[in-house]
Design a protein around this motif. Structure first.
Motif, short mmCIF file in Angstrom:
data_model
loop_
_atom_site.label_atom_id
_atom_site.label_comp_id
_atom_site.label_asym_id
_atom_site.label_seq_id
_atom_site.Cartn_x
_atom_site.Cartn_y
_atom_site.Cartn_z
N ALA A 7 0.84 -1.19 0.00
CA ALA A 7 0.00 0.00 0.00
C ALA A 7 0.88 1.24 0.00
O ALA A 7 2.09 1.17 0.22
CB ALA A 7 -0.94 0.00 1.20
N ASP A 8 0.25 2.39 -0.23
CA ASP A 8 1.00 3.65 -0.24
C ASP A 8 1.33 4.12 1.17
O ASP A 8 2.36 4.78 1.38
CB ASP A 8 0.19 4.74 -0.95
CG ASP A 8 0.21 4.59 -2.46
OD1 ASP A 8 0.67 3.54 -2.94
OD2 ASP A 8 -0.24 5.53 -3.15
N ARG A 9 0.43 3.81 2.13
CA ARG A 9 0.65 4.31 3.49
C ARG A 9 0.09 3.31 4.48
O ARG A 9 -0.94 2.68 4.25
CB ARG A 9 -0.04 5.67 3.67
CG ARG A 9 0.15 6.28 5.05
CD ARG A 9 -0.30 7.73 5.13
NE ARG A 9 -1.71 7.90 4.89
CZ ARG A 9 -2.43 8.96 5.31
NH1 ARG A 9 -1.82 9.92 6.00
NH2 ARG A 9 -3.71 9.05 5.05
N PHE A 10 0.78 3.20 5.62
CA PHE A 10 0.37 2.31 6.69
C PHE A 10 0.35 3.10 8.01
O PHE A 10 1.32 3.79 8.33
CB PHE A 10 1.34 1.13 6.85
CG PHE A 10 1.40 0.22 5.66
CD1 PHE A 10 0.65 -0.95 5.62
CD2 PHE A 10 2.22 0.52 4.56
CE1 PHE A 10 0.71 -1.80 4.53
CE2 PHE A 10 2.29 -0.32 3.47
CZ PHE A 10 1.53 -1.49 3.45
N LEU A 11 -0.76 3.00 8.72
CA LEU A 11 -0.86 3.63 10.05
C LEU A 11 -0.44 2.57 11.07
O LEU A 11 -1.26 1.79 11.56
CB LEU A 11 -2.28 4.12 10.31
CG LEU A 11 -2.87 5.08 9.28
CD1 LEU A 11 -4.21 5.62 9.77
CD2 LEU A 11 -1.92 6.23 8.94
#
Length: 382
Positions: A7-11
């Motif tokens: 994915a582009d971003r991970f929290l």
């Protein structure tokens, strides 16, 4: 089976990461890595953000259903309705009512869980009442208010087969401190709600084990500079969690932002949603009270707020805007903090190695595109 999410971003639990891959081992998260082996199985969510599943620890109903309906269908209906909203775990929440109605609601939750929930999973029952006081009764029925009774609670716990994990009460009721100690020793979270207690009484209740304040600023005495009251005790005592309804109606946005700064990771976002959630304006029922929803706001005939119609993800969006805090931090107020309030932060609430792989896939507008429970995609926005 091991696979990787791209994915582009991970929290993640303590930071945001861009790009990279998140390992999932069967039903649990693994490690976050920058690259994967050539033969790795990769689920590609490029263009999206991966965040932990949300955990609503205070929800009465939604989409026409209510836990107090006392039916398996109602519990299943709530489970299914909140999953597309990003909620993977919840506490089915009761209202102050007759013993017979409470018995029916508890039995319905127990039976629904035993049969298997199709959407979000129950992490236990929250009994909101009936041990309250009348001054801040809200939409609770004062006709059933009474002093805490541990033997009565044990009957409910036996009926629930040990699945009651949280109970709310007013600490000024006779026997409240002893009750708090007793249920706390049983592993149940005593919480303070619908109370006019003073600051010192609340402090003694927290000392006894009441480590949660229900819907902060609502159903409680307010903060005053000479008498901090229940709201003051919730803000000041760093040992206790405080629930917050971030719909802009129950609490002013600036006050919600103040609570976020003050409580930090001891703030839990909730909905307190009732059956009118996801439904059109009109007439509804909350427990034994008729409720009118207008412009999405539910009120009793006397004008009191009657729960909410809030989606938990919208509460996150609101606090993100109001507080100016990073998204991963605000998001965790609706995932990790609720889990921690129940002592389950070791298995739920964040993306970390070894935790259950509950996650949501969302776009840049924080709109939910997919939801996974324990590693399995259960919802996808077609």
């Amino acid at each position: 089976m091991t696979h990787f999410i791209k994915a582009d971003r991970f929290l993640l639990e303590n930071e945001e990461k861009t790009n990279g891959y998140l390992q999932v081992n069967d039903n649990r998260f693994g490690v976050f890595v920058d690259a994967v082996p050539e033969d790795a199985t990769v689920v590609d969510w490029s263009g999206y953000t991966i965040a932990p599943g949300l955990f609503d620890t205070h929800i009465h109903g939604i989409n026409g259903h209510d836990i107090m309906d006392g039916t398996v269908d109602a519990v299943q209906g709530i489970s299914k309705a909140i999953l597309p909203l990003g909620v993977t775990r919840f506490l089915p929440t009761t209202l102050t009512s007759s013993k017979e109605d409470l018995n029916a609601a508890i039995s319905a939750v127990r039976n629904a869980v035993q049969r298997g929930l199709a959407g979000a999973q129950s992490e236990g029952i929250f009994l909101e009442g009936p041990y309250f006081t009348e001054k801040h009764k809200g939409a609770q029925n004062p006709g059933y208010f009474r002093d805490p009774n541990y033997e009565e609670f044990r009957e409910w716990q036996q009926l629930a087969e040990g699945s009651i994990v949280k109970i709310a009460l007013a600490p000024e009721r006779d026997g409240a401190l002893e009750f708090i100690c007793a249920v706390g020793d049983d592993g149940v979270l005593p919480s303070l709600a619908h109370t006019d207690a003073d600051f010192d009484t609340c402090r003694r209740a927290v000392d006894a084990g009441a480590r949660n304040f229900v819907h902060l600023f609502n159903g409680m005495s307010g903060l005053h500079h000479r008498e901090p009251g229940v709201a003051g005790a919730a803000l000041i005592d760093g040992r206790a969690f405080a629930e917050l309804i971030c719909d802009g109606h129950h609490v002013h946005p600036e006050v919600a932002a103040l609570a976020a700064r003050t409580k930090e990771d001891k703030l839990s976002l909730i909905t307190d949603c009732m059956r009118a959630g996801l439904m059109p304006d009109g007439d509804y029922q909350l427990g034994e009270f008729p409720v009118v929803m207008k412009d999405g706001i539910a009120r009793t005939e006397t004008g009191s707020l009657a729960g909410s119609t809030l989606k938990l993800v919208d509460g996150v969006k609101n606090l993100y805007v109001w507080s100016g805090k990073p998204l991963y931090e605000v998001w965790h107020r609706a995932s990790l903090s609720p889990a921690a309030s129940l002592g389950r932060e070791d298995v739920l609430g964040s993306i970390a190695d070894g935790k259950l792989a509950d996650y949501v896939v969302m776009d840049e507008d924080i709109s939910i595109q997919a939801v996974a429970v324990a590693g399995e995609i259960k919802y996808r926005n077609n």
